[in-house]
Design a protein around this motif. Sequence first.
Motif, short mmCIF file in Angstrom:
data_model
loop_
_atom_site.label_atom_id
_atom_site.label_comp_id
_atom_site.label_asym_id
_atom_site.label_seq_id
_atom_site.Cartn_x
_atom_site.Cartn_y
_atom_site.Cartn_z
N ILE A 106 -31.66 14.22 18.79
CA ILE A 106 -31.48 13.53 20.12
C ILE A 106 -32.17 14.45 21.18
O ILE A 106 -32.90 13.87 22.10
CB ILE A 106 -30.06 13.15 20.44
N SER B 224 -34.41 9.63 11.54
CA SER B 224 -33.08 9.72 10.85
C SER B 224 -33.39 9.62 9.18
O SER B 224 -32.67 10.32 8.46
CB SER B 224 -31.99 8.72 11.00
N THR C 45 -29.09 13.78 14.53
CA THR C 45 -28.40 15.21 14.91
C THR C 45 -28.51 15.34 16.52
O THR C 45 -29.46 14.76 16.99
CB THR C 45 -28.86 16.15 13.98
N ASP C 46 -27.59 16.38 16.99
CA ASP C 46 -27.74 16.56 18.48
C ASP C 46 -29.29 17.13 18.78
O ASP C 46 -29.97 17.10 19.65
CB ASP C 46 -26.88 17.64 18.86
N ALA D 162 -28.22 10.66 26.43
CA ALA D 162 -27.87 11.07 25.01
C ALA D 162 -26.84 10.21 24.34
O ALA D 162 -26.78 10.01 23.21
CB ALA D 162 -27.32 12.67 25.29
N ASP D 163 -25.99 9.52 25.26
CA ASP D 163 -24.80 8.82 24.71
C ASP D 163 -25.34 7.48 24.04
O ASP D 163 -24.82 7.06 23.10
CB ASP D 163 -23.84 8.26 25.65
N ASP D 164 -26.79 7.02 24.38
CA ASP D 164 -27.25 5.90 23.95
C ASP D 164 -27.76 5.91 22.23
O ASP D 164 -27.90 5.07 21.67
CB ASP D 164 -28.38 5.43 24.68
N PHE D 165 -27.78 7.23 21.89
CA PHE D 165 -28.11 7.55 20.52
C PHE D 165 -27.12 7.72 19.61
O PHE D 165 -27.13 8.08 18.47
CB PHE D 165 -29.17 8.61 20.68
N ALA D 166 -25.92 7.81 20.19
CA ALA D 166 -24.66 8.09 19.49
C ALA D 166 -24.44 7.04 18.34
O ALA D 166 -24.82 5.83 18.65
CB ALA D 166 -23.40 8.19 20.02
N GLY D 167 -24.00 7.52 17.24
CA GLY D 167 -23.55 6.76 16.19
C GLY D 167 -24.79 6.28 15.30
O GLY D 167 -24.74 5.05 14.51
N GLN D 168 -25.99 6.72 15.50
CA GLN D 168 -27.24 6.33 14.72
C GLN D 168 -27.93 7.16 14.07
O GLN D 168 -29.02 7.17 13.67
CB GLN D 168 -28.22 6.08 16.10
N GLU D 169 -27.14 8.21 13.23
CA GLU D 169 -27.38 8.97 12.37
C GLU D 169 -28.53 10.07 12.74
O GLU D 169 -29.24 10.43 12.07
CB GLU D 169 -27.84 8.22 10.98
#
Length: 231
Positions: A146, A215, A142-143, A133-140
Amino acid sequence: MTHFVLVAGAFLGGWAWDEVAAELRAAGDEPHPVTLSGLAERAAEPAGQRTHVRDVVAEVERLGLRDVVLVGHSYSGIPVGQAAERIGDRLRRVVYVDASVPFDGQSFLAGWDSDHVRASIEAHGGSWPPLGADDFAGQELTDEQISGIRSRATAHPGATLTEGAELKGSAGDLPSTYIKCLLDGDAPPPAVADLLKGENWDLVEMNTGHWPMFSRPVELARILHASAAGR
């Protein structure tokens, strides 16, 4: 009507294009999402780099497509760029969506700090496990998005990442659009920047992350539709 053959990046199947495909159909185009061997519903099939190139070419030939736009996202720019050379005059344009671009003899893992990927492939029996999940952070994303991506992702066949591309010419020889997603870095890789200096390549920027089919599907579909006219 333009035929778009849509190929998502590592871990993903044709399902990743559902929203984009719906938008393209609404615009009068014909999308053809492809699931590569070894992924999603084809997870049990063995695959190497050559296999994925054949998957793309076979879809074009199976459907008898002409005047086709090949779309490769992330990893899939490598097989899509090779397939573009192989389908000859059936091709209208290649679109690389925040993607790797093939260079003869080079693999997906060449040219960047990919030792951790090689180690992961070795540790997991020849497959690259899906991202956390952390690899998708900051990529616009939503939870919920992801979570949905991760629940459907499949391990990616490692041989497709380590085998070198085979090109007779250069990806720069073909009419191409490169879509740079700015939340995943504000500039294309240097090798891509060089290709963009040529007369055959155009750059389009999206202010979103590395997975724009999730996104910004409406915007991405609009860009793909425009790319068919070389805009």
